[in-house]
Each structure stands twice: as C-alpha cells, then as structure tokens.
Design a protein around this motif. Structure first.
Motif, PDB file in Angstrom:
ATOM      1  N   PHE A   1       0.536  -1.329   0.063  1.00 25.51           N
ATOM      2  CA  PHE A   1      -0.013  -0.039   0.113  1.00 25.51           C
ATOM      3  C   PHE A   1       1.102   1.517   0.016  1.00 25.51           C
ATOM      4  N   SER A   2       2.095   1.296   0.499  1.00 28.30           N
ATOM      5  CA  SER A   2       2.821   2.445   0.777  1.00 28.30           C
ATOM      6  C   SER A   2       3.426   2.710  -0.456  1.00 28.30           C
ATOM      7  N   ILE A   3       3.566   2.008  -1.507  1.00 27.30           N
ATOM      8  CA  ILE A   3       4.222   2.244  -2.718  1.00 27.30           C
ATOM      9  C   ILE A   3       3.266   3.124  -3.549  1.00 27.30           C
ATOM     10  N   TYR A   4       1.995   2.448  -3.523  1.00 28.29           N
ATOM     11  CA  TYR A   4       0.879   3.129  -4.331  1.00 28.29           C
ATOM     12  C   TYR A   4       0.456   4.495  -3.638  1.00 28.29           C
ATOM     13  N   VAL A   5       0.751   4.612  -2.362  1.00 29.79           N
ATOM     14  CA  VAL A   5       0.312   5.957  -1.843  1.00 29.79           C
ATOM     15  C   VAL A   5       1.469   7.045  -2.219  1.00 29.79           C
ATOM     16  N   VAL A   6       2.550   6.579  -2.259  1.00 28.42           N
ATOM     17  CA  VAL A   6       3.563   7.578  -2.600  1.00 28.42           C
ATOM     18  C   VAL A   6       3.560   7.953  -4.186  1.00 28.42           C
ATOM     19  N   MET A   7       3.146   6.939  -5.114  1.00 24.94           N
ATOM     20  CA  MET A   7       2.940   7.058  -6.616  1.00 24.94           C
ATOM     21  C   MET A   7       1.520   8.072  -6.537  1.00 24.94           C
ATOM     22  N   ALA A   8       0.867   7.918  -5.723  1.00 25.11           N
ATOM     23  CA  ALA A   8      -0.501   8.655  -5.763  1.00 25.11           C
ATOM     24  C   ALA A   8      -0.366  10.100  -5.658  1.00 25.11           C
ATOM     25  N   VAL A   9       0.532  10.237  -4.547  1.00 24.45           N
ATOM     26  CA  VAL A   9       1.017  11.634  -3.973  1.00 24.45           C
ATOM     27  C   VAL A   9       1.891  12.321  -5.029  1.00 24.45           C
ATOM     28  N   VAL A  10       2.794  11.686  -5.822  1.00 20.59           N
ATOM     29  CA  VAL A  10       3.702  12.043  -6.570  1.00 20.59           C
ATOM     30  C   VAL A  10       2.821  12.608  -7.791  1.00 20.59           C
ATOM     31  N   LEU A  11       1.950  12.008  -8.390  1.00 25.17           N
ATOM     32  CA  LEU A  11       1.058  12.161  -9.501  1.00 25.17           C
ATOM     33  C   LEU A  11       0.178  13.377  -9.317  1.00 25.17           C
ATOM     34  N   MET A  12      -0.298  13.395  -8.010  1.00 26.35           N
ATOM     35  CA  MET A  12      -1.002  14.576  -7.830  1.00 26.35           C
ATOM     36  C   MET A  12      -0.414  15.982  -8.142  1.00 26.35           C
ATOM     37  N   PHE A  13       0.799  16.022  -7.948  1.00 29.49           N
ATOM     38  CA  PHE A  13       1.572  17.196  -8.133  1.00 29.49           C
ATOM     39  C   PHE A  13       2.340  17.291  -9.465  1.00 29.49           C
ATOM     40  N   ARG A  14       2.796  16.144  -9.734  1.00 33.79           N
ATOM     41  CA  ARG A  14       3.605  16.043 -11.108  1.00 33.79           C
ATOM     42  C   ARG A  14       2.930  14.857 -11.967  1.00 33.79           C
ATOM     43  N   PRO A  15       2.003  14.860 -12.690  1.00 36.35           N
ATOM     44  CA  PRO A  15       1.079  14.044 -13.383  1.00 36.35           C
ATOM     45  C   PRO A  15       2.055  13.253 -14.281  1.00 36.35           C
ATOM     46  N   GLU A  16       3.124  13.862 -15.018  1.00 39.47           N
ATOM     47  CA  GLU A  16       3.753  13.215 -15.824  1.00 39.47           C
ATOM     48  C   GLU A  16       5.119  12.704 -15.298  1.00 39.47           C
ATOM     49  N   GLY A  17       5.222  12.561 -13.913  1.00 38.89           N
ATOM     50  CA  GLY A  17       6.355  12.059 -13.303  1.00 38.89           C
ATOM     51  C   GLY A  17       7.355  13.350 -12.978  1.00 38.89           C
ATOM     52  N   LEU A  18       8.388  12.865 -12.149  1.00 41.70           N
ATOM     53  CA  LEU A  18       9.358  13.926 -11.704  1.00 41.70           C
ATOM     54  C   LEU A  18      10.359  14.281 -12.726  1.00 41.70           C
ATOM     55  N   PHE A  19      10.418  13.620 -13.638  1.00 42.43           N
ATOM     56  CA  PHE A  19      11.697  13.934 -14.548  1.00 42.43           C
ATOM     57  C   PHE A  19      11.253  13.673 -15.907  1.00 42.43           C
ATOM     58  N   GLN A  20       9.910  13.945 -16.378  1.00 42.60           N
ATOM     59  CA  GLN A  20       9.219  13.729 -17.876  1.00 42.60           C
ATOM     60  C   GLN A  20      10.118  14.612 -18.588  1.00 42.60           C
ATOM     61  N   ARG A  21      10.466  13.950 -19.676  1.00 42.95           N
ATOM     62  CA  ARG A  21      11.291  14.877 -20.704  1.00 42.95           C
ATOM     63  C   ARG A  21      10.212  16.175 -21.205  1.00 42.95           C
ATOM     64  N   THR A  22      10.796  17.161 -21.367  1.00 42.54           N
ATOM     65  CA  THR A  22      10.200  18.354 -21.948  1.00 42.54           C
ATOM     66  C   THR A  22       9.756  17.712 -23.607  1.00 42.54           C
ATOM     67  N   GLN A  23       8.531  18.158 -23.867  1.00 33.72           N
ATOM     68  CA  GLN A  23       7.936  17.528 -25.203  1.00 33.72           C
ATOM     69  C   GLN A  23       7.686  19.298 -26.110  1.00 33.72           C
ATOM     70  N   ALA A  24       7.675  18.951 -27.238  1.00 34.02           N
ATOM     71  CA  ALA A  24       7.402  19.927 -28.333  1.00 34.02           C
ATOM     72  C   ALA A  24       5.906  20.306 -28.223  1.00 34.02           C
ATOM     73  N   ARG A  25       5.958  21.644 -28.095  1.00 30.87           N
ATOM     74  CA  ARG A  25       4.440  21.946 -27.961  1.00 30.87           C
ATOM     75  C   ARG A  25       3.935  21.794 -29.525  1.00 30.87           C
ATOM     76  N   LYS A  26       2.621  21.306 -29.535  1.00 37.82           N
ATOM     77  CA  LYS A  26       1.918  20.850 -30.586  1.00 37.82           C
ATOM     78  C   LYS A  26       1.118  21.987 -31.291  1.00 37.82           C
ATOM     79  N   ILE A  27       0.979  22.716 -32.359  1.00 40.80           N
ATOM     80  CA  ILE A  27       0.272  23.576 -32.860  1.00 40.80           C
ATOM     81  C   ILE A  27      -0.993  23.010 -33.708  1.00 40.80           C
TER      82      ILE A  27
END
Length: 298
Positions: free
Chosen positions: A272-298
């Motif tokens: 349960f602790s693993i999923y709690v940590v994952m949920a907390v991180v995704l609340m503030f960083r939905p794409e993860g802590l080190f998600q690569r910067t992606q080009a903006r689509k027009i």
C-alpha cells in the motif's frame, strides 16, 4: 537510530535491483514508445536462467566465484536469444500502431512467457545459494547485513552510469537520442531506425534479465515471479517519468525507502505504501518527476 539505519540500508538494497529492471523498461519506452507489459517476464526468465547456469557450474565442480560470471552470462544469453525473437519476430509489425494495441500485444506475450517458463522449468521453486555467501557479512553499528546486498548496490551504480555514459558520451548513444526525439527526422538523415530499435530492445531485455539473475540468490525463483516485479517497476517509472534515466533512479530510491519504512514500521502497509507514494507524486507531477520536455503541438 538503529531502526533508521536498517530502513536506509534495506531500502537502498531493494531500490538497487529495482532500478536495474526499471531502467530497461524506461529505455524501451523512451526509444520504441512501447509500454512493455512482458518486461517482468524477461526478469523471471533471467532469474530462471541464472539458477540453471549456476547449478550447471556447480555440477561441473567450478569454484563458487564462477557463479557471478554464470549469472552475468545467463542475462547475456537471455537477451541474445529472446531479443531477436521478440523484436524481429513480433514487435516490429506493430510499430506506429495504437498504444492500446501495443499494450495488448505485450500483455499477450506476458501470458505466453508465463506458461513457457512453467513448461521449461516446471512448477517447483529454484534456489541459488552459492553467490549469496561469497561476500560474507557487513557490520554497520550493531546490525549485520549480507555483503551480497551491497554488491547489488554497486552493480546498480555501474549499470546506471554505463547506460548514461553510453547514451550521452558515445556516437551510438547520440544516434539513439536522435531517434528518441524524432524517428522520422533521424530516418531522413540516414539513421537505420530499425537497427536502433533492435539495439534498444536488446539492452532493455538484458537489463531486465540482469536484474532477475542477480536477485535470484535473494529469492525463491518460482512461477508468478514476474507479476509483482512488473507492477512495482511500473510504479518506479511512473513516479520518475517515462523515458528518464534520472527518473528511474529517483523513483526506485523513493519506492525502496517507502517499502522499507512500511516493512519496519507498518508491515501491513508494505504494498500500500508504494501506491500511496505514487498517488502523491502524480497529484503534483502527473507526468512524473523527470518527464522529458516535449515540443508544443500547434
């Protein structure tokens, strides 16, 4: 104080092998854009192959130290055999298709490999005891740990450093990074994208098998081993950010420490602790802590 040291050491040990496995998963996703459900199966095959190689070496009367070489050779053999069969024989036919279809294909591969391991190695557990006693015990304060655990930490550092150096400081790594950013542009500049896919997939399978091979002495190698590994590996790459080496390292460390804290303080909340940590991180960083910067689509 002793409890804190125990939590830190156990968490670091757990994070070390988990980082190796998650690194292969995030590398395959970063290059091929495939969320490989079957990654845990390659881990399990690596563990089974290591058990077989070590047992074969012991039957030949070779020194116990050879078991480390046998485990490494087992991981290499798994990658050499399964990577061409899987990537050339299956995955290449689905590149560029819908992501849901790719997930279903790798899930089907996971089910096939689960049954294949049972057919090859049977339903009984395997034990790899020889390597675990090679490094004695390490005393930290009043606590004692098996020296093999710290070998895993050193292995994780070496593997992580080697993959980072290979991607950022070598010519082939620059080519892989070019394919990660845009396979179409890289292909137009003469890069053999198909060969890069094969290379990345092979390295990903090798890392999964390597993690399985070197954790085999610490566990009972038995059917169902791949299920728990792939779930926790997904948690690591989701926390760190898909496709990020740094994210895989930080994610594995977070998951390892969270699990270790739960085991020693609140044992019933281990998973349960693993999923709690994952949920907390995704609340503030939905794409993860080190998600690569992606080009903006027009």
């Amino acid at each position: 104080m002793n409890t804190l040291i125990t939590i830190l050491v156990d968490g670091l040990t757990y994070a070390s092998w988990l980082f190796i496995v998650a690194l292969g998963l995030t590398l395959v996703f970063g290059v091929l854009k495939i969320l490989n459900i079957a990654h845990g199966s390659f881990y399990a095959v690596g563990a089974y192959a290591a058990a077989s190689f070590v047992a074969w070496g012991a039957s030949m009367g070779w020194a116990p130290a050879f078991s480390l070489v046998a485990m490494l050779l087992a991981a290499v053999a798994v990658a050499a055999v399964l990577a061409p069969l899987t990537e050339r024989g299956l995955m290449r036919f689905f590149y560029g298709r819908d992501e849901v279809l790719l997930v279903l294909v790798t899930y089907a591969l996971f089910l096939i490999m689960e049954d294949a391991t049972k057919l090859i190695w049977g339903p009984l557990p395997y034990y790899v005891s020889e390597p675990y006693g090679l490094f004695g015990n390490v005393e930290i304060g009043v606590q004692s740990w098996v020296g093999y655990d710290f070998l895993l930490v050193a292995l994780a550092i070496v593997v992580g450093g080697a993959v980072w150096w290979g991607l950022n400081r070598t010519r082939h790594g620059k080519v892989v990074l070019a394919v990660i950013h845009s396979a179409e542009v890289a292909s137009s500049m003469g890069v053999n994208v198909s060969r890069v896919y094969m290379l990345a997939f092979s390295v990903g399978i090798f890392l999964a098998a390597l993690g399985g091979a070197f954790t085999a002495p610490m566990i009972s190698v038995q059917p169902g081993l791949s299920v728990g590994v792939i779930i926790v590996s997904f948690a690591v790459v989701i926390i760190g950010g898909l496709g990020s080496i740094e994210g895989a390292a930080i994610g594995a460390l977070i998951v390892g420490l969270a699990r270790s804290f739960a085991v020693h303080v609140v044992p019933v909340a281990e998973l349960f602790s693993i999923y709690v940590v994952m949920a907390v991180v995704l609340m503030f960083r939905p794409e993860g802590l080190f998600q690569r910067t992606q080009a903006r689509k027009i």
